[in-house]
Design a protein around this motif. Structure first.
Motif: not given
Length: 685
Positions: A373-378, A388-396, A437-440
């Motif tokens: 696939t194309t890198p950085y392609s959602g 995007r969700d994991l970065a916010d939930n983990i880092a912040k 994240h999986n149980a939300q």
């Protein structure tokens, strides 16, 4: 279709088998008596100059066919032109404001009132006068509106009554072309200058270059926006990536999958400082995850200091062991994911040089089809959205307060790098956040329909139509190990890899051949599994440890191992050679009439005496080598040098022996004396 034509129209059509000028037509019409047929020839009504019109059927067949074709083409062109004018009118109507469209509706209402009064029996003039009075306009204005809709279909009257609005965009004002090109080129640059700055520079250059007809800045801005599309402006000033956002993204449906049918994989660098044992300074680690495409659940993950093929292998192994083997996997063409240890011998692998002897990668071995696939392609990998969700939930998260690095160099928090999270604690934190994240609940994905990723995944697996492949014990040994192709050493067949040596007795048979070894990169001092290039298991080779030069115990152990190896080989030899040489000879000659070594002489029926000819037969002698000749010659010289070994001839008579030059009688007396001492007899006696 038109059926009546004048001579001028027939001449313009240039029909075959017909005259080429007006006088020729006059003679042709008189000769064929066209005007004598009143049903096919008629005088022109209401036209100046009079004249006749003739019916289409008077023409010969070729001319009639040609004229019909011309009429059909003209009708198509007329319809096209009519459609074009209609489309143009409605485009102009759609460009009007809401107030201007209300004006069109008021005009149409006034005309409809006039037509209804006319239909009711009122005269046209009185009807128009009454309709104008109701609409609050003058009679000439209502007649002008009526003229706008003449010859136009009733459904297009609203668009035809659109008011003529004078353009406020400055389209009528001209600008010098050189000045216009300068202004556009200056503004359409990646540096993103303001339009006002570009306009001022253009004015400065226009004075020097004598460029005339320069309108105001607002006029130039309106013309620029009208002529240069916004997409072109974004591409020139913001780049290709920003311009791609102006095109609607593709919406891919994943509901046709089932759980563990297809997955996608990627890595993300976490914005958290982590203290690790192998580095004095805190580092940032990568989170490598695999997501199920149907449900969106994260099925496996690992933390790694870099995106390496080892980390990719471990994450794939975790997924396979717990949830099974998917049919397809979507990943980008990065170095870690396209490594030959992961996707070797894949037909769709377009990275690195592909060789026939490359080992089968983990995906090929497990029967998983990779898709790049194309890198950085959602749109290509939905896991980008999950990151995007994991970065916010983990880092912040409050647990990482003081260790958050910020997602950009210019977005560092005030408490930047005031602490670092221990590795084990951070691993626990990531595990907890992925579980949440999986149980939300209340997920809006089409497959979830308000459920969580876990519930959607479990429900799909429980469906009887869901079939998931599970690895065998042999396959587990494959995905747990990486692979490398190399050549065994000649002689013993041992394998040298990463500074270690590996050997098994079975490697003797393939010494010097290319093999594939599978190993655990984290446990290189353990055994490796050896396969041929067709992926058939040969043996499991143990690691041979190096020892110190003065290590007596290790030497004794090595000697004992070698003796055991020799004894084992001897036992195998004895097992394979059950017959001795004497037994083999006895079997070979058993039942023969003559024992070995005793041959029976045989004579011919006719014999004769051997006679010697005039020439003696040549006796062949064996030639001796140079070494034998030198040895014999040296022995002879040694014997000649020993005087005791020389015997003199006896003298005849009693006279003295003649004196010999260079020889005295003393050596003779010593010679005799020596012989007497040895017990020999004197020859003179």
């Amino acid at each position: 279709m038109k059926e009546w034509f004048t001579v001028a129209e027939l001449l313009a059509a240039d029909l075959p088998d017909m005259p080429a000028d007006a006088s020729g037509y006059s003679r042709y019409i008189g000769l064929h008596g066209w005007r004598l047929q009143p049903e096919k020839a008629r005088k022109r009504a209401g036209q100046k100059g009079g004249g006749y019109e003739y019916h289409l059927t008077l023409l010969p067949v070729p001319a009639r066919q040609r004229l019909s074709l011309i009429l059909a083409l003209a009708a198509d062109e007329e319809r096209s032109e009519k459609d074009r004018r209609r489309k143009s009118r409605w485009n102009a109507f759609e460009a009007l404001t809401a107030d201007q469209k209300m004006v069109c509706e008021d005009r149409l209402k006034a005309l409809r009132n006039a037509y209804e009064l006319t239909s009711a029996g009122l005269g046209r003039t009185n009807a128009m006068k009454a309709a104008a009075h109701l609409a609050g306009v003058s009679m000439p204005t209502l007649y002008a509106w009526d003229k706008l809709i003449q010859g136009i279909d009733r459904e297009d009257w609203l668009a035809a009554l659109a008011p003529s609005v004078r353009s406020k965009t400055g389209a009528g004002q001209k600008i010098d072309e050189d000045a216009w090109d300068f202004l556009k080129s200056d503004y359409l640059r990646p540096e993103k200058p303001t339009f006002s700055a570009c306009y001022r520079r253009m004015l400065k250059v226009a004075k020097r270059q004598k460029w005339l007809s320069i309108p105001s800045e607002d006029t130039c801005r309106r013309r620029f926006d009208r002529e240069v599309p916004r997409a072109v402006q974004v591409l020139a000033r913001s780049g290709k990536d920003k311009a791609k956002t102006l095109f609607p993204a593709q919406r891919r449906v994943r509901t046709h999958f089932h759980a563990m049918q297809a997955v996608n994989m990627d890595g993300h660098k976490i914005d958290v400082f982590i203290s690790v044992p192998w580095s004095e300074k805190p580092i940032r680690m990568f989170l490598v995850c695999i997501q199920d495409l149907y449900s969106g659940k994260i099925v496996s993950w690992r933390l790694s200091d870099a995106e390496t093929w080892e980390a990719v292998r471990l994450v794939i192994g975790d997924m396979v062991e717990v949830f099974g083997i998917p049919d397809d996997i979507y990943l980008d063409n990065g170095r870690a994911f396209a490594s030959k240890w992961i996707s070797g011998q894949s037909r769709t692998r377009f990275r690195f040089k592909v060789k026939e002897e490359d080992p089968q990668g983990l995906l090929v071995t497990l029967g998983i089809q990779p898709h790049w696939t194309t890198p950085y392609s959602g749109q290509s990998k939905p896991i980008e959205r999950a990151f995007r969700d994991l970065a916010d939930n983990i880092a912040k998260h409050p647990y990482c307060a003081g260790a958050y690095t910020g997602n950009r160099p210019d977005a560092k928090p005030e408490n930047y790098m005031t602490r670092a999270i221990p590795l084990e604690g951070f691993r626990m934190h990531v595990a907890a956040q992925i579980t949440d994240h999986n149980a939300q609940e209340d997920r809006r994905a089409a497959a979830c329909a308000g459920r969580s990723f876990d519930e959607t995944f479990t429900e799909s697996l429980a469906n009887p139509s869901t079939i998931v492949r599970w690895p065998t014990a042999a396959q587990k040994s494959l995905w747990l190990l990486a692979s490398e192709t190399l050549r065994t050493k000649k002689g013993s067949g041992e394998i040298h890899f990463q500074g270690n040596r590996y050997w098994s007795r079975d490697l003797n048979a393939i010494s010097g051949a290319k093999v594939t070894i599978r190993f655990d990169p984290d446990k290189l001092h353990e055994s490796v599994r050896v396969y041929d290039l067709d992926n058939r298991l040969i043996c499991e080779a143990a690691c041979i440890a190096d020892t110190g030069f003065d290590n007596v115990d290790a030497a004794r152990q090595h000697a004992r191992t070698r003796r055991d190896y020799a004894k084992a080989l001897q036992a195998q030899r004895e097992a394979h050679t059950k017959l001795t040489a004497a037994q083999l000879a006895d079997i070979i000659y058993r039942g023969e009439p003559t024992a070995p070594g005793k041959s029976k002489p045989s004579r011919p029926a006719v014999t004769r005496l051997a006679t010697r000819g005039s020439t003696a037969p040549r006796v062949e002698t064996d030639a001796i080598s140079d070494d034998e000749f030198l040895a014999s010659f040296s022995n002879a010289v040694a014997r000649a040098a020993d005087s005791a070994s020389i015997l003199e001839f006896p003298r005849s008579g009693n006279g003295p022996a003649p004196a010999s030059a260079g020889r005295s009688h003393e050596p003779k007396r010593r010679s005799y004396g020596s012989r007497q001492k040895k017990g020999g007899s004197d020859p003179a006696r």
